[in-house]
Write an enzyme that holds these catalytic residues in place. Structure first.
Site, PDB file in Angstrom:
ATOM      1  N   GLY A   7    -121.483 -44.656  54.341  1.00 51.89           N
ATOM      2  CA  GLY A   7    -121.516 -45.444  55.282  1.00 51.89           C
ATOM      3  C   GLY A   7    -122.576 -45.122  56.316  1.00 51.89           C
ATOM      4  N   GLY A  43    -122.651 -42.921  58.771  1.00 54.44           N
ATOM      5  CA  GLY A  43    -122.872 -41.359  58.734  1.00 54.44           C
ATOM      6  C   GLY A  43    -124.159 -40.749  57.695  1.00 54.44           C
ATOM      7  NE  ARG A  99    -115.671 -39.431  50.223  1.00 50.28           N
ATOM      8  CZ  ARG A  99    -116.049 -40.577  50.084  1.00 50.28           C
ATOM      9  NH1 ARG A  99    -116.087 -41.591  49.236  1.00 50.28           N
ATOM     10  NH2 ARG A  99    -116.354 -41.134  51.381  1.00 50.28           N
ATOM     11  CE1 TYR A 114    -111.613 -47.556  63.384  1.00 52.85           C
ATOM     12  CE2 TYR A 114    -111.867 -49.955  64.128  1.00 52.85           C
ATOM     13  CZ  TYR A 114    -112.193 -48.610  63.371  1.00 52.85           C
ATOM     14  OH  TYR A 114    -113.670 -48.743  63.651  1.00 52.85           O
TER      15      TYR A 114
HETATM   16  N1  LIG Z   1    -118.189 -50.458  58.991  1.00 51.48           N
HETATM   17  C1  LIG Z   1    -117.837 -51.001  59.890  1.00 51.48           C
HETATM   18  O1  LIG Z   1    -117.906 -52.182  59.905  1.00 51.48           O
HETATM   19  C2  LIG Z   1    -117.704 -50.221  61.458  1.00 51.48           C
HETATM   20  C3  LIG Z   1    -117.577 -51.238  62.432  1.00 51.48           C
HETATM   21  C4  LIG Z   1    -117.388 -50.652  63.732  1.00 51.48           C
HETATM   22  C5  LIG Z   1    -117.360 -49.079  63.786  1.00 51.48           C
HETATM   23  N2  LIG Z   1    -117.238 -48.451  62.530  1.00 51.48           N
HETATM   24  C6  LIG Z   1    -117.212 -47.259  62.945  1.00 51.48           C
HETATM   25  O2  LIG Z   1    -118.410 -46.510  61.975  1.00 51.48           O
HETATM   26  C7  LIG Z   1    -117.924 -45.020  61.708  1.00 51.48           C
HETATM   27  C8  LIG Z   1    -118.329 -44.893  60.287  1.00 51.48           C
HETATM   28  O3  LIG Z   1    -117.562 -45.519  59.513  1.00 51.48           O
HETATM   29  P1  LIG Z   1    -118.236 -46.347  58.137  1.00 51.48           P
HETATM   30  O4  LIG Z   1    -118.253 -47.799  58.412  1.00 51.48           O
HETATM   31  O5  LIG Z   1    -119.407 -45.612  57.909  1.00 51.48           O
HETATM   32  O6  LIG Z   1    -116.736 -46.126  57.187  1.00 51.48           O
HETATM   33  P2  LIG Z   1    -117.070 -45.053  55.792  1.00 51.48           P
HETATM   34  O7  LIG Z   1    -117.950 -45.553  54.902  1.00 51.48           O
HETATM   35  O8  LIG Z   1    -115.630 -45.210  55.564  1.00 51.48           O
HETATM   36  O9  LIG Z   1    -117.243 -43.521  56.278  1.00 51.48           O
HETATM   37  C9  LIG Z   1    -116.273 -42.686  56.841  1.00 51.48           C
HETATM   38  C10 LIG Z   1    -116.800 -41.451  56.859  1.00 51.48           C
HETATM   39  O10 LIG Z   1    -115.717 -40.555  57.615  1.00 51.48           O
HETATM   40  C11 LIG Z   1    -115.310 -39.408  56.636  1.00 51.48           C
HETATM   41  N3  LIG Z   1    -113.921 -39.134  56.848  1.00 51.48           N
HETATM   42  C12 LIG Z   1    -112.651 -39.909  56.759  1.00 51.48           C
HETATM   43  N4  LIG Z   1    -111.724 -39.291  56.862  1.00 51.48           N
HETATM   44  C13 LIG Z   1    -112.177 -38.000  57.214  1.00 51.48           C
HETATM   45  C14 LIG Z   1    -111.267 -36.843  57.530  1.00 51.48           C
HETATM   46  N5  LIG Z   1    -109.961 -36.659  57.417  1.00 51.48           N
HETATM   47  N6  LIG Z   1    -112.091 -35.433  57.518  1.00 51.48           N
HETATM   48  C15 LIG Z   1    -113.267 -35.644  57.380  1.00 51.48           C
HETATM   49  N7  LIG Z   1    -114.102 -36.650  57.391  1.00 51.48           N
HETATM   50  C16 LIG Z   1    -113.444 -37.920  57.172  1.00 51.48           C
HETATM   51  C17 LIG Z   1    -115.407 -39.929  55.173  1.00 51.48           C
HETATM   52  O11 LIG Z   1    -115.795 -38.982  54.312  1.00 51.48           O
HETATM   53  P3  LIG Z   1    -114.755 -38.305  53.403  1.00 51.48           P
HETATM   54  O12 LIG Z   1    -113.748 -39.468  52.763  1.00 51.48           O
HETATM   55  O13 LIG Z   1    -115.595 -37.563  52.360  1.00 51.48           O
HETATM   56  O14 LIG Z   1    -113.954 -37.277  54.169  1.00 51.48           O
HETATM   57  C18 LIG Z   1    -116.966 -40.830  55.523  1.00 51.48           C
HETATM   58  O15 LIG Z   1    -117.865 -39.926  55.362  1.00 51.48           O
HETATM   59  C19 LIG Z   1    -116.368 -45.071  62.089  1.00 51.48           C
HETATM   60  O16 LIG Z   1    -116.328 -44.391  63.296  1.00 51.48           O
HETATM   61  C20 LIG Z   1    -116.126 -46.174  62.250  1.00 51.48           C
HETATM   62  O17 LIG Z   1    -114.961 -46.379  63.030  1.00 51.48           O
HETATM   63  C21 LIG Z   1    -117.525 -48.941  61.573  1.00 51.48           C
END
Ligand SMILES: NC(=O)c1ccc[n+]([C@@H]2O[C@H](COP(=O)([O-])OP(=O)(O)OC[C@H]3O[C@@H](n4cnc5c(N)ncnc54)[C@H](OP(=O)(O)O)[C@@H]3O)[C@@H](O)[C@H]2O)c1
Length: 275
Positions: free
Chosen positions: A24, A26, A46, A160
Site C-alpha cells: 500500500g 508505505g 512480511r 480506529y
Molecule cells: N487505504 C486507505 O484507504 C487509507 C485511508 C486512510 C488512512 N490510511 C492509512 O494509511 C496507512 C497505510 O495503510 P494502507 O492503506 O497502505 O494499508 P495496508 O496496505 O494494509 O498496509 C499496512 C502496512 O502496515 C503493516 N503492518 C500492519 N500490522 C503491523 C504490525 N503489527 N507490525 C508491523 N507492521 C504492520 C503491514 O505490513 P505486514 O502485514 O507485512 O506487517 C503493511 O505494510 C495506515 O496508517 C492507514 O491507517 C489508509
C-alpha cells in the site's frame, strides 16, 4: 515517477525509515524515495515482501536498503527499529503502519481494539520519540504521521478513528515543538487509497462512501511534496479536500449525522449490530 526537488535528499536523507513498507501507501513512499536517491529502511512483518522490494529498489536506483522485520503490536517492535538503525544517518521517518477494526465496537473482542491501539498509537509514539530526538539533536529531518480523514471521528470505526485523532494531534503539536529545530512534521490525512486495507473488507463497501479511490503512488507523491513545503497537513485529491473542508465547516453534530448516514450505507447490516 514523482520527482522531488534536489534539496529534498539534503534535508531528509540520506536514509529514510518507512514502516508498513510491505504494501500500500508505505510501499509507494519507499519506491518514490528510492527513485529520488534516498536509501531506505523497509520495515513490516512480511519479510519476503520486504526483501523482494529491497532487492528491486537497490538494483533500479543504485541506493542502499535495509530490511527490518518487526511486529509493531509489541513493545519491542518499534525499539528494534530504533536500535537497528542507530548506525545510519536517518533524516526521515514515515510513521505509516496501522491496522483497522470496523463494524459495531462490540462485535470484536476487546483484545482486537487493544491491538489496534498498540500498533496505531503506542508504536507510532515510540518511533516519533526515538527518531524525533535524533532529528532535533542534529537540527534537521522530517516525520510524516499517516493519519486519516476519519481522524475527526467516524461511527462504526470508533477505535480506529480515535487512534487517528491521536496521530493527527501528535503531528500538529510536535510540528510546533520541533519547528525551531529545523525538523518538518506533516500529518497525512488521506481519503480512500488503493491498498490491502481498503480492499480487504467484505462487510463494508467502500464505494458507497462516495469518495474517489486514489492510487497509493499519487497519495505518497503529493505528501512528500507537501513535506518539502513544510505544510501542516494534507488530504490529497481535490474532491477529498472539498468534502473534508465542508465537514470541518459544519457544526459538529450536523457533521456527525452526515457521517453516520454515509457510513451506515456502506456497512453490511450485520456489521452494524452488536452481536
Ligand atoms: N487505504 C486507505 O484507504 C487509507 C485511508 C486512510 C488512512 N490510511 C492509512 O494509511 C496507512 C497505510 O495503510 P494502507 O492503506 O497502505 O494499508 P495496508 O496496505 O494494509 O498496509 C499496512 C502496512 O502496515 C503493516 N503492518 C500492519 N500490522 C503491523 C504490525 N503489527 N507490525 C508491523 N507492521 C504492520 C503491514 O505490513 P505486514 O502485514 O507485512 O506487517 C503493511 O505494510 C495506515 O496508517 C492507514 O491507517 C489508509
Amino acid at each position: 515517477m514523482v520527482k522531488l526537488t534536489k534539496d529534498f535528499k539534503l534535508k531528509f536523507g540520506p536514509w529514510a525509515v518507512v514502516t508498513g513498507a510491505s504494501s500500500g501507501i508505505g510501499e509507494a513512499f519507499a519506491k518514490i524515495l528510492a527513485a529520488n536517491g534516498l536509501s531506505v529502511v523497509l520495515t513490516a512483518r512480511r519479510e519476503d515482501r520486504l526483501k523482494k522490494l529491497a532487492e528491486s529498489l537497490a538494483k533500479e536506483h543504485d541506493i542502499e536498503t535495509r530490511v527490518i522485520v518487526a511486529d509493531l503490536s509489541t513493545a519491542e517492535g518499534p525499539e528494534q527499529i530504533a536500535s537497528q538503525t542507530a548506525d545510519l544517518d536517518v533524516g526521515l521517518l514515515i510513521n505509516n503502519a496501522a491496522i483497522e477494526v470496523h463494524g459495531s465496537m462490540f462485535r470484536q473482542e476487546l483484545e482486537k481494539h487493544q491491538q489496534v491501539i498498540n500498533v496505531n498509537v503506542c508504536a507510532v509514539t515510540t518511533l516519533a520519540y526515538r527518531f524525533g530526538r535524533r532529528f532535533a539533536d542534529k537540527n534537521r529531518g522530517g516525520i510524516i504521521f499517516v493519519s486519516s480523514v476519519g481522524a475527526d471521528a467516524l461511527p462504526w470505526t470508533a477505535t480506529y478513528t480515535a487512534t487517528k485523532s491521536f496521530v493527527s494531534t501528535m503531528s500538529y503539536a510536535l510540528r510546533s515543538e520541533l519547528a525551531d529545530k529545523g525538523v518538518s512534521v506533516l500529518a497525512l490525512e488521506p481519503g480512500l487509497v488503493e491498498s490491502e486495507m481498503s480492499a480487504g473488507a467484505d462487510d463494508v463497501d467502500f464505494k458507497k462512501f462516495g469518495m474517489p479511490k486514489q492510487s497509493a503512488e499519487r497519495c505518497a507523491g503529493v505528501t512528500l511534496k507537501c513535506l518539502a513545503r513544510n505544510r501542516l497537513r494534507t488530504t490529497p485529491g481535490r474532491r477529498n479536500t472539498m468534502a473534508i473542508s465542508l465537514l470541518r465547516f459544519l457544526p459538529k453534530r450536523m457533521g456527525m449525522s452526515l457521517k453516520t448516514m454515509n457510513t451506515k450505507r456502506a456497512m453490511s447490516p450485520e456489521s452494524l449490530t452488536y452481536k
